[in-house]
Design an enzyme around this catalytic site. Structure first.
Site, PDB file in Angstrom:
ATOM      1  N   PRO A  18      30.191 -50.583 -39.197  1.00  0.00           N
ATOM      2  CA  PRO A  18      30.464 -49.732 -40.360  1.00  0.00           C
ATOM      3  C   PRO A  18      29.176 -49.462 -41.143  1.00  0.00           C
ATOM      4  CG  PRO A  18      31.992 -51.589 -40.274  1.00  0.00           C
ATOM      5  CD  PRO A  18      30.958 -51.832 -39.218  1.00  0.00           C
TER       6      PRO A  18
ATOM      7  N   ALA B 250      19.479 -51.145 -39.443  1.00  0.00           N
ATOM      8  CA  ALA B 250      18.525 -51.916 -38.645  1.00  0.00           C
ATOM      9  C   ALA B 250      18.929 -51.919 -37.171  1.00  0.00           C
ATOM     10  CB  ALA B 250      18.442 -53.353 -39.167  1.00  0.00           C
ATOM     11  N   ALA B 251      20.246 -52.004 -36.908  1.00  0.00           N
ATOM     12  CA  ALA B 251      20.702 -52.041 -35.517  1.00  0.00           C
ATOM     13  C   ALA B 251      20.438 -50.711 -34.820  1.00  0.00           C
ATOM     14  CB  ALA B 251      22.190 -52.388 -35.463  1.00  0.00           C
TER      15      ALA B 251
ATOM     16  N   GLY C 175      26.908 -53.560 -45.565  1.00  0.00           N
ATOM     17  CA  GLY C 175      26.274 -54.878 -45.519  1.00  0.00           C
ATOM     18  C   GLY C 175      26.252 -55.508 -44.138  1.00  0.00           C
ATOM     19  N   LEU C 176      26.555 -54.725 -43.090  1.00  0.00           N
ATOM     20  CA  LEU C 176      26.551 -55.306 -41.738  1.00  0.00           C
ATOM     21  C   LEU C 176      25.320 -54.888 -40.922  1.00  0.00           C
ATOM     22  CD1 LEU C 176      30.295 -55.304 -40.587  1.00  0.00           C
ATOM     23  CD2 LEU C 176      28.962 -57.135 -41.576  1.00  0.00           C
ATOM     24  N   GLY C 177      24.346 -54.308 -41.596  1.00  0.00           N
ATOM     25  CA  GLY C 177      23.060 -54.070 -40.930  1.00  0.00           C
ATOM     26  C   GLY C 177      23.043 -52.890 -39.966  1.00  0.00           C
ATOM     27  N   SER C 178      23.849 -51.871 -40.227  1.00  0.00           N
ATOM     28  CA  SER C 178      23.929 -50.766 -39.255  1.00  0.00           C
ATOM     29  C   SER C 178      22.593 -50.035 -39.116  1.00  0.00           C
ATOM     30  CB  SER C 178      25.055 -49.798 -39.611  1.00  0.00           C
ATOM     31  OG  SER C 178      24.669 -48.934 -40.639  1.00  0.00           O
TER      32      SER C 178
ATOM     33  N   ASP D 245      17.189 -58.128 -42.363  1.00  0.00           N
ATOM     34  CA  ASP D 245      18.093 -57.375 -41.476  1.00  0.00           C
ATOM     35  C   ASP D 245      17.432 -57.070 -40.134  1.00  0.00           C
ATOM     36  OD1 ASP D 245      19.822 -57.328 -43.601  1.00  0.00           O
ATOM     37  OD2 ASP D 245      20.270 -55.188 -43.463  1.00  0.00           O
TER      38      ASP D 245
HETATM   39  O1  PMV Z   1      21.591 -54.475 -45.855  1.00  0.00           O
HETATM   40  P1  PMV Z   1      22.469 -55.397 -46.602  1.00  0.00           P
HETATM   41  O2  PMV Z   1      23.467 -54.728 -47.481  1.00  0.00           O
HETATM   42  O3  PMV Z   1      23.015 -56.479 -45.755  1.00  0.00           O
HETATM   43  O4  PMV Z   1      21.548 -56.174 -47.669  1.00  0.00           O
HETATM   44  C1  PMV Z   1      20.515 -56.975 -47.295  1.00  0.00           C
HETATM   45  C2  PMV Z   1      20.371 -58.106 -48.225  1.00  0.00           C
HETATM   46  C3  PMV Z   1      19.617 -57.885 -49.533  1.00  0.00           C
HETATM   47  O5  PMV Z   1      19.091 -59.175 -49.844  1.00  0.00           O
HETATM   48  C4  PMV Z   1      20.563 -57.451 -50.627  1.00  0.00           C
HETATM   49  C5  PMV Z   1      18.486 -56.888 -49.423  1.00  0.00           C
HETATM   50  C6  PMV Z   1      17.331 -57.345 -48.553  1.00  0.00           C
HETATM   51  O6  PMV Z   1      16.506 -56.484 -48.213  1.00  0.00           O
HETATM   52  O7  PMV Z   1      17.222 -58.517 -48.231  1.00  0.00           O
END
Ligand code: PMV
Length: 341
Positions: A115, A124-125, A119-122, A166
């Site tokens: 999704p 970066a993936a 917050g699940l790192g889409s 991430d």
């Molecule tokens: O990408 P997210 O939503 O999982 O956020 C990463 C975690 C944070 O600490 C909020 C941001 C970061 O760059 O570490």
């Protein structure tokens, strides 16, 4: 950029399509504080993945790149994308890193089951899968450190000031203890041994929440109350440190309470939300050993630590409390056969 050694039509005809994938991720401990140099713990989520497929287009001229990302309605020529579009930047960085200009004509198709903005790192993936597929298609390999660094450059476009956690966990596909080095601009990661694998249920509020906004708000609050926020970050870092010890000792009884303590810090940072709280409390009432938000917060996903005995009832409780998507995942040091090839 350099030579065009891979562009002759004969080699293009012989180039097989290449697929690479990269997993989603959860942050188990330490989000937000990690941006300020405190340690954090993240783990890959193998069940959801971004996938990049690169195939040759022998009838097109060298340098012609068709980008397809049906999930976001994108089907375009790379050159036509805005210069600062993350996918434009990503492809440019990869070609520069492997010194290929122009590449043979190709189609790059990106799909993902992760999704977006939850917050699940889409982001970066997607970056990591594209870097791997493109480099392999063009006959090159990059070490994981370089892959993670390239993905980090793209994370900066999504996040502004990312910690780098991430791209690191998504590249290495193992649980990590991560600390950003504020002076060096790049982070240091240590793989975590998990002698007693544990199960996490992930519940999605369905509210999309860009990480950049939450990170910017925490920054504003920190500017307004540096002493107070630095204390919160320090305590969060301590929790992550204790959690690492508990994971490496196989002391899972200690982990749940540490997740709850971490959630209190996140509430004080102002990044929780009523929807997240609702899911977190539902999970705890159903017997989860601990629960907290995961990632940027304000929406997106929460995580709950469960045992075999209560995993189904926690998932059910989350669903009844309004979770739009539920994933059950195992945190373990080995994922036999699951790392992308
Ligand atoms: O990408 P997210 O939503 O999982 O956020 C990463 C975690 C944070 O600490 C909020 C941001 C970061 O760059 O570490």
């Amino acid at each position: 950029m350099g030579n065009g050694g891979h562009s002759d039509s004969l080699s293009v005809l012989n180039m097989p399509a290449i697929t690479a994938t990269a997993p989603g991720k959860i942050i188990l401990f330490g989000e937000h504080a990690v941006v300020y140099g405190e340690p954090a713990i993240a783990a890959p989520v193998m069940q959801v993945r971004a996938r990049a497929v690169v195939s040759a287009q022998p009838n097109r001229p060298p340098g012609w790149i068709n980008l397809q990302a049906p999930d976001i309605g994108l089907d375009t020529i790379w050159d036509d994308l805005a210069q600062d579009h993350p996918l434009h930047v990503l492809v440019k960085l990869v070609l520069e890193a492997i010194h290929i200009d122009p590449p043979p004509a190709l189609t790059l198709r990106i799909t993902s089951t992760i999704p977006i903005a939850s917050g699940l790192g889409s982001g970066a993936a997607v970056s990591v899968s594209v870097i791997r597929a493109l480099t392999r298609f063009l006959g090159r390999t990059l070490p994981d450190d370089n892959i993670s660094e390239l993905a980090f450059e793209v994370e900066k476009l999504h996040h502004g000031s990312p910690s780098g956690i991430d791209n690191t966990v998504v590249t290495f596909e193992k649980p990590i203890y991560y600390r950003r080095k504020l002076s060096a601009g790049k982070g240091e990661m240590q793989p975590i041994e998990v002698p007693e694998p544990f199960t996490i249920v992930i519940g999605d509020t369905g509210i999309s929440s860009p990480t950049a906004a939450a990170v910017a708000d925490v920054h504003k609050s920190w500017q307004a109350d540096q002493e107070g926020f630095e204390e919160l970050f320090r305590k969060t870092g301590e929790i992550a440190h204790r959690a690492r010890q508990a994971i490496e000792d196989g002391n899972l009884n200690a982990l749940g309470p540490l997740m709850n303590e971490n959630q209190e810090m996140l509430i004080e940072m102002g990044v929780s939300s009523p929807d997240l709280e609702q899911l977190i409390h539902a999970a705890r009432r159903a017997g989860a050993h601990g629960a907290k938000l995961s990632g940027g917060g304000r929406g997106g996903n929460m995580i709950a630590l469960v045992s075999q005995a209560n995993q189904a009832s926690v998932a059910q409780a989350l669903s009844r409390a309004g979770a739009v998507n539920i994933i059950t995942t195992k945190v373990s040091s080995t994922h036999e056969g699951e790392k992308s090839s």
